[in-house]
Write an enzyme that holds these catalytic residues in place. Structure first.
Site, short mmCIF file in Angstrom:
data_model
loop_
_atom_site.label_atom_id
_atom_site.label_comp_id
_atom_site.label_asym_id
_atom_site.label_seq_id
_atom_site.Cartn_x
_atom_site.Cartn_y
_atom_site.Cartn_z
N LYS A 175 1.12 3.69 7.00
CA LYS A 175 0.30 5.25 6.01
C LYS A 175 0.91 6.85 6.12
O LYS A 175 1.25 6.73 7.20
CB LYS A 175 -0.89 5.05 5.74
CG LYS A 175 -1.75 4.12 5.47
CD LYS A 175 -1.99 3.53 4.14
CE LYS A 175 -2.34 1.90 4.13
NZ LYS A 175 -1.95 1.04 5.04
N SER A 212 0.76 -0.83 -0.22
CA SER A 212 0.12 0.36 0.14
C SER A 212 0.36 1.38 0.06
O SER A 212 0.41 2.27 -0.39
CB SER A 212 -0.75 -0.07 1.48
OG SER A 212 0.23 -0.13 2.35
#
Lengths: 200, 200
Positions: free
Chosen positions: B156, B119
């Site tokens: 993230k 990701s």
DNA sequence: TTGCGAACTGAACATTTGTTCAGTATCTTT
DNA sequence: AAAGATACTGAACAAATGTTCAGTTCGCAA
């Protein structure tokens, strides 16, 4: 108590550790034997076996002066696998291993080189990253290498194609470099064993 | 200048010192030769002689692994800026600094975490990479963080949007995670100060 | 008193490792 | 053009060192 190691075994461990610290290399079996009045190298070996079983000594088989005391404190950073909610992050259960630049699993690097340009972006190596390089002029096919082409150092994936060497970027904006293997322009400095980047 | 020792001789000294520090015993002549592409032990001996004359090495004649560096060298890996053709890699002129995981420039990490999934591919963080994390629950906008969402840890980019927190992946295949700042589901473990990967 | 494990001895033996020696290729200096 | 110096190669050798194996000694438990 709780520890089933004889006083003599402890004394031998201490001697090994001190010898290593004082003169830079551990003692030989015979040196240990001489110090403790053990006439057979096998007698000494008996103790080294014991110390190794206790995890107090690391051993490199066949190597001269191969009995090396384990460092009391673990160096490097704790590596966590998957963090579980609940207990604190640095609890023992979560620690998967330790990260130490000078003792990698796959081969310890000799130096770090700062990368310029985005030609290896596809391999996750960005402009400004540092690649950790193991000096080794004989890379295998497909490994990432640091090469000197004329006056420029470059990081590319290495392939041998018959007489030629192909240095392949991992970014479609760049073209591969092809040279003959024996070209004086080409010098393989080593292979990339790690990548390192500081963020923020 | 000032010092009449070749760059290669320096590199060999550095290798001896580092080997000694890393595994507890100095290298053998053949180990040095293998590393530097010198096929004859006598070729290596030539350099050891030189280093001993300079007082940089102490020697115990006849002993295995008898070449021991006099002074400890700086910890960490040498960081090279741009490699110049001509002189060997580890000469003083080329060294830009030293890389030591426990003493980063921007903030020393508290632990390393192995990343699962792609990701953050766009930020050069790949599946299996380790991120170096500084424990700090108050990241600034745009910094990369490690967060615990319920039971899952995730890496993230962090943004504050009014009452909400957005955890933004860097891969178009993934969607951002949006939670309220005070949600009990959200726990910011720290921020990513470095990325590290072993290749080969 | 026998049996057993711990702690060795002694003697090969095989590797590892340092030493020595005779050359060589490539420079630079004279 | 010859002479050195530098930086090695290659080979042989000997010494240092780890490994293995077959026993031995001694205290202690059964």
């Amino acid at each position: 108590m709780g520890n089933h190691l004889s006083a003599k075994a402890r004394a031998i461990l201490d001697f090994i550790a001190r010898t290593q610290a004082e003169r830079g290399a551990p003692p030989t079996l015979r040196e240990i034997g001489r110090r403790f009045g053990i006439r057979s190298t096998n007698g000494v070996r008996y103790y080294i076996d014991r110390l190794e079983l206790e995890g107090l000594i690391r051993r490199r088989p066949g190597a001269a002066r191969g009995a090396i005391p384990e460092a009391p404190t673990a160096p490097g950073l704790a590596i966590l696998g998957q963090i579980a909610a609940g207990d604190p992050v640095l609890s023992e259960e979560q620690i998967e291993g330790r990260l130490d630049l000078e003792r990698l699993e796959r081969g310890s690097p000799d130096f770090a080189l700062r990368v310029r340009g985005d030609s290896m972006k596809g391999a996750g190596i960005l402009d400004g990253d540092m690649v950790l390089v193991r000096q080794d002029p004989t890379p295998r096919d497909g490994e990432i290498v640091v090469a000197l082409i004329g006056d420029e150092s470059t990081v590319k994936r290495f392939y041998r194609r018959g007489e030629r060497v192909v240095l392949q970027p991992e970014n479609t904006d760049f073209d591969p470099i092809v040279v003959t293997e024996s070209s004086p322009q080409l010098r393989i400095l080593g292979k990339v064993v790690g990548v390192y980047r500081e963020t923020v």
